[in-house]
Design a protein around this motif. Structure first.
Motif, mmCIF file in Angstrom:
data_model
loop_
_atom_site.group_PDB
_atom_site.id
_atom_site.type_symbol
_atom_site.label_atom_id
_atom_site.label_comp_id
_atom_site.label_asym_id
_atom_site.label_seq_id
_atom_site.Cartn_x
_atom_site.Cartn_y
_atom_site.Cartn_z
ATOM 1 N N PRO A 238 48.964 21.647 39.433
ATOM 2 C CA PRO A 238 47.650 21.007 39.538
ATOM 3 C C PRO A 238 46.722 21.806 40.449
ATOM 4 O O PRO A 238 47.144 22.306 41.498
ATOM 5 C CB PRO A 238 47.975 19.643 40.145
ATOM 6 N N LEU A 239 45.471 21.932 40.028
ATOM 7 C CA LEU A 239 44.437 22.573 40.840
ATOM 8 C C LEU A 239 43.412 21.501 41.199
ATOM 9 O O LEU A 239 42.516 21.206 40.417
ATOM 10 C CB LEU A 239 43.766 23.715 40.067
ATOM 11 N N LEU A 240 43.587 20.905 42.347
ATOM 12 C CA LEU A 240 42.704 19.824 42.780
ATOM 13 C C LEU A 240 41.708 20.367 43.806
ATOM 14 O O LEU A 240 42.075 21.132 44.705
ATOM 15 C CB LEU A 240 43.511 18.682 43.380
ATOM 16 N N ASP A 241 40.458 19.953 43.647
ATOM 17 C CA ASP A 241 39.389 20.386 44.554
ATOM 18 C C ASP A 241 39.332 21.906 44.681
ATOM 19 O O ASP A 241 39.112 22.457 45.770
ATOM 20 C CB ASP A 241 39.559 19.740 45.936
ATOM 21 N N LEU A 242 39.533 22.565 43.568
ATOM 22 C CA LEU A 242 39.457 24.030 43.546
ATOM 23 C C LEU A 242 38.016 24.492 43.742
ATOM 24 O O LEU A 242 37.093 23.971 43.119
ATOM 25 C CB LEU A 242 39.979 24.570 42.207
ATOM 26 N N LYS A 243 37.844 25.485 44.584
ATOM 27 C CA LYS A 243 36.558 26.175 44.721
ATOM 28 C C LYS A 243 36.844 27.658 44.834
ATOM 29 O O LYS A 243 37.525 28.105 45.769
ATOM 30 C CB LYS A 243 35.776 25.683 45.937
ATOM 31 N N MET A 244 36.345 28.440 43.874
ATOM 32 C CA MET A 244 36.662 29.860 43.799
ATOM 33 C C MET A 244 35.402 30.681 43.502
ATOM 34 O O MET A 244 34.976 30.774 42.348
ATOM 35 C CB MET A 244 37.725 30.117 42.718
ATOM 36 N N PRO A 245 34.795 31.276 44.514
ATOM 37 C CA PRO A 245 33.705 32.209 44.255
ATOM 38 C C PRO A 245 34.255 33.467 43.580
ATOM 39 O O PRO A 245 35.290 34.005 43.989
ATOM 40 C CB PRO A 245 33.166 32.534 45.656
ATOM 41 N N VAL A 246 33.586 33.936 42.541
ATOM 42 C CA VAL A 246 34.043 35.109 41.812
ATOM 43 C C VAL A 246 32.897 36.098 41.639
ATOM 44 O O VAL A 246 31.722 35.721 41.620
ATOM 45 C CB VAL A 246 34.618 34.744 40.423
ATOM 46 N N GLN A 247 33.260 37.358 41.517
ATOM 47 C CA GLN A 247 32.304 38.388 41.156
ATOM 48 C C GLN A 247 33.013 39.432 40.307
ATOM 49 O O GLN A 247 34.225 39.608 40.417
ATOM 50 C CB GLN A 247 31.690 39.033 42.405
ATOM 51 N N TRP A 248 32.262 40.078 39.449
ATOM 52 C CA TRP A 248 32.864 41.090 38.582
ATOM 53 C C TRP A 248 31.909 42.261 38.431
ATOM 54 O O TRP A 248 30.707 42.159 38.647
ATOM 55 C CB TRP A 248 33.243 40.498 37.227
ATOM 56 N N GLU A 249 32.521 43.397 38.076
ATOM 57 C CA GLU A 249 31.779 44.647 37.982
ATOM 58 C C GLU A 249 32.250 45.410 36.754
ATOM 59 O O GLU A 249 33.455 45.593 36.544
ATOM 60 C CB GLU A 249 32.023 45.476 39.248
ATOM 61 N N TYR A 250 31.302 45.833 35.928
ATOM 62 C CA TYR A 250 31.635 46.608 34.745
ATOM 63 C C TYR A 250 31.788 48.079 35.113
ATOM 64 O O TYR A 250 31.009 48.624 35.900
ATOM 65 C CB TYR A 250 30.545 46.470 33.677
ATOM 66 N N GLY A 251 32.792 48.737 34.518
ATOM 67 C CA GLY A 251 32.997 50.158 34.723
ATOM 68 C C GLY A 251 32.809 50.933 33.432
ATOM 69 O O GLY A 251 32.347 50.396 32.418
ATOM 70 N N GLU A 252 33.177 52.192 33.465
ATOM 71 C CA GLU A 252 33.076 53.035 32.281
ATOM 72 C C GLU A 252 34.226 52.741 31.324
ATOM 73 O O GLU A 252 35.270 52.217 31.708
ATOM 74 C CB GLU A 252 33.087 54.506 32.690
ATOM 75 N N ASN A 253 34.017 53.084 30.064
ATOM 76 C CA ASN A 253 35.055 52.941 29.032
ATOM 77 C C ASN A 253 35.576 51.507 28.909
ATOM 78 O O ASN A 253 36.778 51.269 28.757
ATOM 79 C CB ASN A 253 36.224 53.896 29.312
ATOM 80 N N LYS A 254 34.648 50.542 29.027
ATOM 81 C CA LYS A 254 34.959 49.130 28.830
ATOM 82 C C LYS A 254 35.968 48.577 29.846
ATOM 83 O O LYS A 254 36.724 47.658 29.544
ATOM 84 C CB LYS A 254 35.470 48.890 27.399
ATOM 85 N N THR A 255 35.987 49.161 31.020
ATOM 86 C CA THR A 255 36.829 48.633 32.089
ATOM 87 C C THR A 255 35.987 47.713 32.984
ATOM 88 O O THR A 255 34.767 47.846 33.040
ATOM 89 C CB THR A 255 37.424 49.758 32.943
ATOM 90 N N PHE A 256 36.649 46.792 33.664
ATOM 91 C CA PHE A 256 35.924 45.978 34.639
ATOM 92 C C PHE A 256 36.876 45.377 35.660
ATOM 93 O O PHE A 256 38.087 45.289 35.445
ATOM 94 C CB PHE A 256 35.070 44.904 33.972
ATOM 95 N N LYS A 257 36.290 44.999 36.797
ATOM 96 C CA LYS A 257 37.048 44.420 37.898
ATOM 97 C C LYS A 257 36.550 43.009 38.168
ATOM 98 O O LYS A 257 35.350 42.746 38.103
ATOM 99 C CB LYS A 257 36.888 45.266 39.164
ATOM 100 N N VAL A 258 37.484 42.124 38.467
ATOM 101 C CA VAL A 258 37.167 40.750 38.845
ATOM 102 C C VAL A 258 37.771 40.496 40.218
ATOM 103 O O VAL A 258 38.924 40.858 40.479
ATOM 104 C CB VAL A 258 37.728 39.737 37.827
ATOM 105 N N ARG A 259 37.005 39.856 41.094
ATOM 106 C CA ARG A 259 37.475 39.605 42.457
ATOM 107 C C ARG A 259 37.065 38.197 42.886
ATOM 108 O O ARG A 259 35.915 37.798 42.713
ATOM 109 C CB ARG A 259 36.878 40.641 43.404
#
Length: 207
Positions: free
Chosen positions: A62-83
């Motif tokens: 169970p994920l109760l009262d979840l709060k998760m700020p996220v950010q992502w960044e696109y790279g070359e050749n269809k790569t990307f990072k999520v943090r």
């Protein structure tokens, strides 16, 4: 086709993604996301969500009262990072935690790279046994569930690093790093059925 410079926002309620054999899934998530040419950011929340990771543990978490700020960044050749940093949740049964989660989709055939650095606590240690990796032997799982009668795990620290399809990591067969540390307090242990109950054990745990 979106222009070279844009800013798009969306909100999605009760978002769900199915788990696969080598991929975790989740349900009951609310997303507020902003997209821009080089990436984006947002917040993932859930009042009563759930995490499903069949490669790791049998029961949904169970994920109760979840709060998760996220950010992502696109790279070359269809790569990307999520943090995702400074996220937090509890499961309603004494498990609470938060920390850092990072994924790098770098186009490698063995799946995205995962990095987790999370801290928390298991206020009711027997309840945490629901999340014992099912890759552990059945005999060990059964012993843990009958032997640990009470206690808590404070200063819980979980670190994972490797490729998502290799979860749970095994140095010999599925390379990656998984380390769990905690301070155990007031543990009641029934080592064997014909042994007396050992009460109020405390000490450091490392796996």
């Amino acid at each position: 086709i979106l222009p070279l410079d844009y800013r798009a926002k969306t909100r999605i309620e009760q978002f769900a993604v199915a788990a696969g054999a080598h991929r975790p899934g989740a349900a009951g998530l609310d997303l507020a996301l902003t997209f821009q040419p080089k990436g984006g950011q947002g917040v993932v929340t859930a009042k009563q969500g759930a995490l499903r990771a069949p490669m790791f543990f049998k029961a949904p978490m169970p994920l109760l009262d979840l709060k998760m700020p996220v950010q992502w960044e696109y790279g070359e050749n269809k790569t990307f990072k999520v943090r995702a940093e400074n996220w937090s949740f509890h499961d309603g049964r004494g498990i609470e935690g938060g920390g850092l989660l990072a994924l790098h989709f770098d186009g490698q055939p063995d799946g995205p790279a995962l990095h987790v650095d999370a801290r928390g606590a298991a206020k009711v240690l027997p309840n945490a046994l629901a999340y014992v990796p099912h890759s552990w032997s059945q005999a060990l799982q059964d012993w843990l569930k009958t032997a640990i009668r009470a206690g808590s795990a404070e200063d819980l620290h979980i670190q994972m690093e490797g490729r998502v399809p290799n979860l749970p990591f095994d140095v010999l067969e599925k390379p990656g790093k998984m380390q769990i540390k905690a301070r155990l307090e007031n543990v009641d242990l029934k080592f064997a059925p014909d042994w007396p109950l050992i009460e109020k054990l405390s000490g450091d745990f490392s796996l």
